[in-house]
Design an enzyme around this catalytic site. Structure first.
Site, PDB file in Angstrom:
ATOM      1  N   CYS A   2       3.604   4.709  11.461  1.00  0.00           N
ATOM      2  CA  CYS A   2       3.986   5.346  12.378  1.00  0.00           C
ATOM      3  C   CYS A   2       2.946   6.236  12.737  1.00  0.00           C
ATOM      4  CB  CYS A   2       5.234   6.057  12.253  1.00  0.00           C
ATOM      5  SG  CYS A   2       6.626   4.717  11.946  1.00  0.00           S
ATOM      6  N   ARG A  27      -2.934   1.999  13.609  1.00  0.00           N
ATOM      7  CA  ARG A  27      -2.030   2.219  12.605  1.00  0.00           C
ATOM      8  C   ARG A  27      -0.876   1.148  12.244  1.00  0.00           C
ATOM      9  NH1 ARG A  27      -2.183   7.615  10.214  1.00  0.00           N
ATOM     10  NH2 ARG A  27      -0.212   7.246   9.512  1.00  0.00           N
ATOM     11  N   TRP A  75       6.824   2.199  13.399  1.00  0.00           N
ATOM     12  CA  TRP A  75       6.846   0.715  12.726  1.00  0.00           C
ATOM     13  C   TRP A  75       7.929   0.877  11.760  1.00  0.00           C
ATOM     14  CZ3 TRP A  75       6.483  -1.065   7.819  1.00  0.00           C
ATOM     15  CH2 TRP A  75       5.813  -2.400   7.297  1.00  0.00           C
ATOM     16  N   ASN A 101       7.699  10.701  10.832  1.00  0.00           N
ATOM     17  CA  ASN A 101       6.944   9.794  10.050  1.00  0.00           C
ATOM     18  C   ASN A 101       7.532   9.685   8.694  1.00  0.00           C
ATOM     19  OD1 ASN A 101       5.383   8.812  11.954  1.00  0.00           O
ATOM     20  ND2 ASN A 101       3.286   9.458  11.187  1.00  0.00           N
ATOM     21  N   GLY A 102       7.521   8.581   7.807  1.00  0.00           N
ATOM     22  CA  GLY A 102       8.264   8.810   6.668  1.00  0.00           C
ATOM     23  C   GLY A 102       9.582   7.986   6.414  1.00  0.00           C
ATOM     24  N   GLU A 494     -11.036 -11.155  -1.469  1.00  0.00           N
ATOM     25  CA  GLU A 494     -11.151 -10.355  -0.284  1.00  0.00           C
ATOM     26  C   GLU A 494     -11.316 -11.290   0.907  1.00  0.00           C
ATOM     27  OE1 GLU A 494     -10.471  -7.782   0.621  1.00  0.00           O
ATOM     28  OE2 GLU A 494     -11.464  -7.211   2.359  1.00  0.00           O
ATOM     29  N   LYS A 498      -9.090 -11.489   3.997  1.00  0.00           N
ATOM     30  CA  LYS A 498      -9.160 -11.323   5.450  1.00  0.00           C
ATOM     31  C   LYS A 498      -8.769 -12.531   6.403  1.00  0.00           C
ATOM     32  CE  LYS A 498      -9.961  -8.011   5.626  1.00  0.00           C
ATOM     33  NZ  LYS A 498      -9.997  -6.998   4.678  1.00  0.00           N
ATOM     34  N   GLU A 501      -4.854 -12.341   6.804  1.00  0.00           N
ATOM     35  CA  GLU A 501      -4.458 -11.085   7.756  1.00  0.00           C
ATOM     36  C   GLU A 501      -4.644 -11.318   9.115  1.00  0.00           C
ATOM     37  OE1 GLU A 501      -5.243  -6.883   5.116  1.00  0.00           O
ATOM     38  OE2 GLU A 501      -7.211  -7.964   6.046  1.00  0.00           O
ATOM     39  N   HIS A 517      -6.996 -25.856 -12.465  1.00  0.00           N
ATOM     40  CA  HIS A 517      -5.711 -25.611 -13.039  1.00  0.00           C
ATOM     41  C   HIS A 517      -4.416 -25.534 -11.980  1.00  0.00           C
ATOM     42  CE1 HIS A 517      -7.653 -25.594 -16.888  1.00  0.00           C
ATOM     43  NE2 HIS A 517      -8.656 -24.760 -16.307  1.00  0.00           N
ATOM     44  N   LYS A 616      -1.999  -0.171   9.511  1.00  0.00           N
ATOM     45  CA  LYS A 616      -3.276   0.168   8.745  1.00  0.00           C
ATOM     46  C   LYS A 616      -2.968   0.973   7.276  1.00  0.00           C
ATOM     47  CE  LYS A 616      -7.465   0.679   8.798  1.00  0.00           C
ATOM     48  NZ  LYS A 616      -8.454  -0.156   8.164  1.00  0.00           N
TER      49      LYS A 616
HETATM   50  C1  G6P Z   1      -2.460  -2.004   4.091  1.00  0.00           C
HETATM   51  C2  G6P Z   1      -3.459  -2.361   5.156  1.00  0.00           C
HETATM   52  C3  G6P Z   1      -4.686  -2.856   4.065  1.00  0.00           C
HETATM   53  C4  G6P Z   1      -5.228  -2.108   3.153  1.00  0.00           C
HETATM   54  C5  G6P Z   1      -3.872  -1.531   2.050  1.00  0.00           C
HETATM   55  C6  G6P Z   1      -4.384  -0.385   1.142  1.00  0.00           C
HETATM   56  O1  G6P Z   1      -1.699  -2.982   3.724  1.00  0.00           O
HETATM   57  O2  G6P Z   1      -3.164  -3.243   6.018  1.00  0.00           O
HETATM   58  O3  G6P Z   1      -5.851  -3.659   4.880  1.00  0.00           O
HETATM   59  O4  G6P Z   1      -5.978  -2.612   2.319  1.00  0.00           O
HETATM   60  O5  G6P Z   1      -3.076  -1.083   3.172  1.00  0.00           O
HETATM   61  O6  G6P Z   1      -4.864   0.735   2.116  1.00  0.00           O
HETATM   62  P1  G6P Z   1      -5.547   1.949   1.578  1.00  0.00           P
HETATM   63  O7  G6P Z   1      -5.606   2.981   2.990  1.00  0.00           O
HETATM   64  O8  G6P Z   1      -4.852   2.669   0.737  1.00  0.00           O
HETATM   65  O9  G6P Z   1      -7.076   1.504   1.327  1.00  0.00           O
END
Ligand code: G6P
Length: 621
Positions: A2, A27, A75, A101-102, A494, A498, A501, A517, A616
């Site tokens: 949010c 976000r 969100w 927010n929260g 990673e 990517k 995601e 395995h 985000k």
């Molecule tokens: C969310 C985002 C990821 C990010 C993760 C940790 O899941 O979508 O892209 O890696 O949070 O976020 P941070 O801000 O703690 O690195």
């Protein structure tokens, strides 16, 4: 997740609110809304599910007036992303409007109490409870008499209400009877105040303020800010009115734009050479052949006594932490353990007193990472943050840390923050290595290698075209495997993250040799395997794994260094990147994997910067 914006000034509030909400889109959100208040005490509330552009259409039709206002991107947590559940929420009969927010953990019991007292709930959210609670607090204060000043009345009502909340909140609150005031208050969810000329702004992070002001105040937990066009008062729950510190915002409007690229993610991939330079700037000392960090707030003597590092993070930051584990163990010979923050917060691992915790986080707001940091702090361990967002909650709560200085990262899928985190890890390996056994010469060699890194990444960006062509061939695949070894195993994780995601293709990262395995059962002619070909002693072993995939008809996309002529005889596609010192190779190797994921997502018509279901920064557990 949010996002919050607020405005109190002389112009039409809605203009700043909409622009600010667009800047917070990154976000992640699924509905949006605004409320403005004009000097005739008329409250205009507009909300809509879906994109901000839908809300903007409503704004064009209804032109809400007023020089005071709040806005929100939501969100969904409690209740579906509908218009009713979108913020702002009204308290009482509209005496209060707020955005939140929260998460309010005791919302159910509060809701029951307020409903019994006659408050009518229009949404399923935990946030509406807060709006009614403030309205109820105003009533209580009015009943108490003698009447405090109008300003104190509002402040006391907010303080009375938030004292009853369990959970986390960043709140922006408007009062129908006070059109020139706006209150912000926080606990565990960030709020930033911007100071302008005859105007004050409020936001959940600094990006909406860029280009409007460079003077900002980061609010801390339990602080409340009263914003007026010409004044700002900050109070603390326990200390009353306090002096606030004005900091300068090093962000301009261009930093939060796409800079001519089609997407933020692509811009941020191309920002990486500069981001890496900024992460290193002023932090490499030739004289001492070590890294220099100004913000650790621990003396070298204290750091020398550290016997073990615990690194905690989520998502992409967890992958950077794994790179750190390899590097720090290899170069500093210090035992390192990496833990998902969501697991660490509820585990009770036996930790020796000389264990140092690093929390790695781009946003500095991830709820699980924050909780894990607090847990370790409570147990008396020193805590450091590796963080990109200046003034974020984790940066404030850790004993010290390292800012990445990678610049704002807006695309939901992390790219430049990841490579900057990996570089910060390499610098830490150098730093701790030099505190122990690493020689002056070794230190100097590592520094020279780091200085050459941005140019190598620049060169790796030239894989843009070749990755696009490869993407065209494999964009329809349903599964991908990513395989790497040693310090490139996190690169495989990673790369896979990517892809899943942003393109929604199922992808798994595995240590190359481990694939027989289990994952090898997935291999067929429709399942590409992306291999990170190492140099050195495991080269032949990875080539053997590659043959195993080929023998089962699986297409192979290989990432290897320029000059490796053997790989192209086996792989279907080869992406060449420059060779750098082994400890930095993961940073170069991830670049074509970011680009591959990007191109596949674009070809599949996905919303690259705002992938479905993701946020985000995840500020709920
Ligand atoms: C969310 C985002 C990821 C990010 C993760 C940790 O899941 O979508 O892209 O890696 O949070 O976020 P941070 O801000 O703690 O690195």
């Amino acid at each position: 997740m949010c996002g919050i914006v607020g405005y109190v000034g002389k112009d039409r509030a809605v203009d700043f609110l909409l622009e600010g909400l667009r800047r917070l889109e990154y976000r992640g959100y699924d509905s949006a809304g605004i409320a403005t208040l004009d000097d005739r005490r008329r409250l205009h509330v507009l909300k809509s599910p879906g994109r901000i552009e839908t809300l903007a259409d409503e704004v064009r039709k209804q032109t809400p007036t007023g020089a005071t206002g709040i806005g929100h991107t939501r969100w969904a947590t409690h209740g579906a992303p509908t218009e009713r559940n979108a913020h702002p929420h009204l308290g009482g009969d509209g005496v209060v409007a707020l955005v939140h927010n929260g998460v309010i953990e005791n919302h159910a019991s509060l809701r029951e109490r307020l409903a019994a007292a006659g408050y009518e709930f229009r949404s399923q959210t935990d946030s509406e409870v807060v709006a009614h609670l403030i309205a109820e607090s105003l009533r209580q204060i009015d009943r108490r008499g003698p009447a405090p000043s109008p300003k104190d009345r509002l402040i006391q009502a907010v303080e009375l209400a938030v004292a009853q909340l369990q959970g986390t909140y960043g709140l922006a609150i408007l009062f129908r009877d006070a059109p020139e005031w706006l209150i912000g208050v926080r606990l565990g969810s960030p709020l930033v105040v911007g100071i302008g000329d005859g105007v004050h702004y409020l936001a959940s992070d600094a990006s909406p303020l860029a280009g409007h002001t460079d003077r900002i105040v980061y609010l801390a937990d339990h602080q409340l800010a009263l914003l007026m066009p010409d004044g700002l008062e900050v109070r603390h729950r326990d200390h009353g009115r306090i002096r606030h510190q004005i900091e300068s915002l090093e962000l301009d409007a261009a930093d939060v734009g796409t800079g001519g690229y089609d997407h933020y993610m692509l811009k941020e991939i191309f920002d990486q050479p500069e981001a890496l330079r900024n992460t290193m700037r002023g932090r490499l000392s030739d004289d001492d052949a070590t890294a220099v960090f100004g913000g650790l707030n621990l003396r070298p003597q204290e750091l020398r006594q550290v016997r073990r590092l615990l690194i905690t993070a989520c998502g992409t930051s967890w992958h950077a932490s794994l790179v750190g584990e390899y590097l720090i163990e290899e170069y500093a010979r210090l035992p390192v353990e990496v833990e998902y923050a969501s697991e660490l917060r509820y585990r009770n691992p036996p930790l020796e007193p000389d264990t140092l915790l690093f929390a790695v986080t781009q946003s500095g707001e991830t709820a699980d990472t924050l909780a894990a940091l607090r847990e370790l702090k409570r147990k008396g361990h020193p805590t450091l943050a590796i963080c990109n967002v200046v003034g974020s909650t984790i940066a404030q709560e850790a004993n010290g840390g390292i800012y990445l200085h990678a610049g704002p990262e807006i695309g939901v899928a992390s790219t430049k923050a990841y490579t900057s985190q990996c570089l910060a890890m390499a610098m830490l390996a150098l730093y701790f290595g030099r505190l122990h056994h690493l020689s002056y010469d070794q230190g100097r060699r590592m520094i020279d290698a780091m200085r050459r890194l941005p140019d190598a990444v620049e060169e790796a960006l030239q894989t843009h075209e070749v990755t696009r062509r490869i993407a065209e061939r494999y964009a329809d695949a349903g599964n991908f495997l990513y395989l790497g070894r040693q310090m490139n195993f996190p690169t495989a994780l990673e790369g896979a993250l990517k892809l899943k995601e942003i393109s929604y293709i199922h992808a798994e990262g595995y240590p190359a040799a481990e694939m027989k395995h289990g994952p090898i059962a997935l291999v067929d002619e429709h399942t590409p395997s992306v291999f990170l070909i190492p140099q050195g002693f495991v080269y032949d072993k990875v080539m053997a794994n590659l043959e195993e995939i080929k023998a089962r008809g699986g297409p192979v996309i290989a990432v290897t260094v320029e000059g490796d002529s053997q790989t192209k005889q086996l792989a279907d596609e080869v992406i060449y990147v420059p060779q750098v010192e082994e400890f930095l190779q993961p940073i170069v190797n991830i670049v074509p994997l970011q680009l591959l994921a990007y191109h596949i997502a674009v070809l599949r018509g996905c919303d690259v910067d705002k992938p479905r279901n993701l946020a985000k920064s995840v500020t709920v557990e």
